[in-house]
Design an enzyme around this catalytic site. Structure first.
Site, PDB file in Angstrom:
ATOM      1  N   HIS A  65      29.302  -8.984  10.934  1.00  0.00           N
ATOM      2  CA  HIS A  65      30.066  -7.939  10.714  1.00  0.00           C
ATOM      3  C   HIS A  65      29.280  -6.941   9.830  1.00  0.00           C
ATOM      4  O   HIS A  65      28.658  -7.470   8.960  1.00  0.00           O
ATOM      5  CB  HIS A  65      31.438  -8.092  10.221  1.00  0.00           C
ATOM      6  CG  HIS A  65      32.218  -6.807  10.219  1.00  0.00           C
ATOM      7  ND1 HIS A  65      32.268  -5.699   9.390  1.00  0.00           N
ATOM      8  CD2 HIS A  65      33.303  -6.458  11.396  1.00  0.00           C
ATOM      9  CE1 HIS A  65      33.367  -4.769   9.830  1.00  0.00           C
ATOM     10  NE2 HIS A  65      33.722  -5.203  10.898  1.00  0.00           N
ATOM     11  N   LYS A 495      43.873   1.295  16.595  1.00  0.00           N
ATOM     12  CA  LYS A 495      43.365   2.486  16.408  1.00  0.00           C
ATOM     13  C   LYS A 495      44.090   3.847  17.249  1.00  0.00           C
ATOM     14  O   LYS A 495      44.295   4.641  17.009  1.00  0.00           O
ATOM     15  CB  LYS A 495      41.802   2.766  16.373  1.00  0.00           C
ATOM     16  CG  LYS A 495      40.835   1.997  15.682  1.00  0.00           C
ATOM     17  CD  LYS A 495      39.507   2.056  15.801  1.00  0.00           C
ATOM     18  CE  LYS A 495      38.776   1.139  15.179  1.00  0.00           C
ATOM     19  NZ  LYS A 495      37.419   0.765  15.698  1.00  0.00           N
TER      20      LYS A 495
END
Length: 499
Positions: A65, A495
């Site tokens: 990440h 989202k």
């Protein structure tokens, strides 16, 4: 300071878990023991759990990440500090030893304090792979086998339990070096490098464990009986040292070591210890496991089971869990990239087709027809774009990985932002071009749609119903044991539609 405080807090939790609890200082039981006790109270016995675990799979998957910036140098110092604190709890030290430990602790803390927590340079993908592999040294290589053995022992204690070995249900996975979604630096060459690093880490671990095992299994032939299989294994060993001529287990282990060292050489893995002689490499990890099983059965059948339950038992389980590939590498790419790649291939092979202009139903019909066509879609006489050439190279590299390390090295092809049937069939077609799907309907890899937006999640069951009703696709699923994995996204759906 926060890192040090976390280490101290962890140590305090460990101290509390190890201390007696309840009236009269009754000893605490482990989480594993408590879980099995709850299962028994619910009417689930040891045999029930064994049957369940025969087909269960738990696969922790390590991912890279952008916000993961911890350095291995930092983690090494933290691990050493934690080990020193743990030693204080478990060992009664002399004043001299305690003083030396104090100084070592100060040294580690000061080194940590003077070490950059953040990297000053950007990591490469293979650097990220190396960081991920460090967790195997810290934890997985020993704890995954230990967990299986501990659970196996607990289940064998159950009333009426069928004593025997537990299926290996926990196997590691990784996205680091295989996840191309939004990361143009993950190429076919990077993927090959990742797989080689995986193989290097696990093969070196096995070789080191075999070296130590050989020193432990020192039983003399005139002091212990051995099985016929063990005798044959010892006789095949290239070890001709007169010092080990009367030590059949050591001869067998040195022969296993020589074969594994040859396997490492075949896979391009450098080893630190030379073998005693020439030997044929193992074709796969199952052959290595079979030789270790010979040692294990011989010890058990000749009243030396307690010896077999030591390092040998852990090594056998490790081979079963990690193979020659260490962790299954998932390959992942966005559906939009697959779409562009397939469009370029089809438009080049069928002038005037214009794949992008087709509606969903027309795309599905065309892709299903091409899937069963033995003719390759790609041509050596066409110059493809860099993106298309790169995607094709990845699928060819995945097929190479299957032949080198076994199919478990790359078991999944994941489609990010999957929105329809054509997204899945496009991947199937690319896998066919790479040699991982046969026109007859056999697949060597799982096609895994990842549904992410709220709209796609709501449509996913309808899409999968239609996919599994499609004859050409259903044959692929059936060739994989009639098992279809589906991933449900959470990041993009949050989202898109909120928690």
């Amino acid at each position: 300071f926060s890192h040090l405080a976390n280490i101290a807090e962890d140590q305090n939790n460990i101290r509390q878990m190890r201390s007696p609890a309840g009236p009269g200082g009754a000893p605490r039981t482990s989480v594993l023991a408590q879980t099995l006790a709850h299962a028994r109270e619910a009417g689930i016995g040891s045999d029930d759990l064994r049957r369940f675990l025969e087909t269960a799979q738990v696969s922790p998957v390590l991912t890279a990440h952008p916000t993961e910036v911890r350095r291995k140098s930092t983690m090494d110092r933290e691990m050493e500090i934690a080990a020193l604190l743990d030693r204080r709890e478990r060992v009664q030290l002399t004043p001299e030893e305690a003083a030396a430990d104090d100084e070592q602790l100060r040294r580690e803390v000061l080194t940590l304090w003077k070490t950059n927590l953040l990297r000053r340079t950007k990591l490469t993908v293979l650097d990220e792979v190396g960081n991920g592999l460090s967790f195997y040294d810290y934890t997985f290589l020993r704890e995954v086998p230990r967990l299986h053995c501990a659970l196996e022992d607990r289940l064998n204690e159950g009333d009426g339990a069928a004593r025997g070995e537990l299926a290996s249900f926990l196997k590691m996975g990784s996205w680091i070096g295989g996840d191309r979604d939004g990361n143009p630096f993950v190429t076919a060459e990077v993927m090959r490098g990742t797989l080689k690093l995986h193989a290097s880490r696990i093969l070196r671990f096995y070789l080191e464990e075999l070296h130590v095992l050989g020193s432990e299994l020192s039983m003399a032939a005139h002091l212990t009986d051995i099985s016929k299989d063990l005798r044959a294994l010892a006789e095949r060993s290239p070890d001709k040292s007169p010092h080990r001529s009367g030590e059949p287990y050591r001869l067998a282990v040195s022969g296993i070591f020589a074969r594994l060292a040859a396997s490492a050489t075949r896979l391009g893995v450098e080893t630190t210890r030379p073998a005693v002689g020439e030997a044929a490499p193992y074709a796969d990890a199952a052959e290595l496991k079979a030789d270790l099983d010979v040692l294990y059965r011989s010890l058990f059948s000749n009243n030396a089971g307690v010896i077999a339950r030591g390092r040998l038992r852990q090594l056998r389980r490790a081979v079963d869990c990690f193979g020659f590939h260490l962790a299954s590498l998932d390959i992942r790419q966005s559906s939009a990239v697959h779409e562009r790649t397939v469009a370029e291939l089809i438009d080049a092979a069928m002038p005037g087709m214009s794949y992008m202009a087709l509606n969903e139903e027309a795309r599905v019909a065309l892709l299903a027809k091409e899937l069963s066509n033995a003719r390759p879609l790609t041509s050596a006489f066409v110059k493809y774009s860099g993106e298309t050439a790169g995607e094709l190279a990845v699928f060819h590299a995945a097929a190479e990985a299957h032949s080198l390390y076994g199919a478990a090295a790359i078991p999944q092809c994941i489609i990010s932002m999957c929105k329809g049937m054509s997204d899945m069939l496009e991947v199937a077609l690319l896998l066919k071009e790479g040699g991982l799907i046969h026109p007859s309907g056999r697949s060597a890899i799982n096609i895994v749609p990842l549904f992410e937006t709220i709209e796609d999640l709501q449509a996913s069951s309808h899409i999968m119903d239609r996919m599994l009703s499609l004859h050409d696709y259903r044959k692929l699923v059936d060739s994989r044991g009639a098992l279809q994995e589906v991933m449900l996204g959470y990041s993009d759906s949050n989202k898109d539609g909120g928690f």
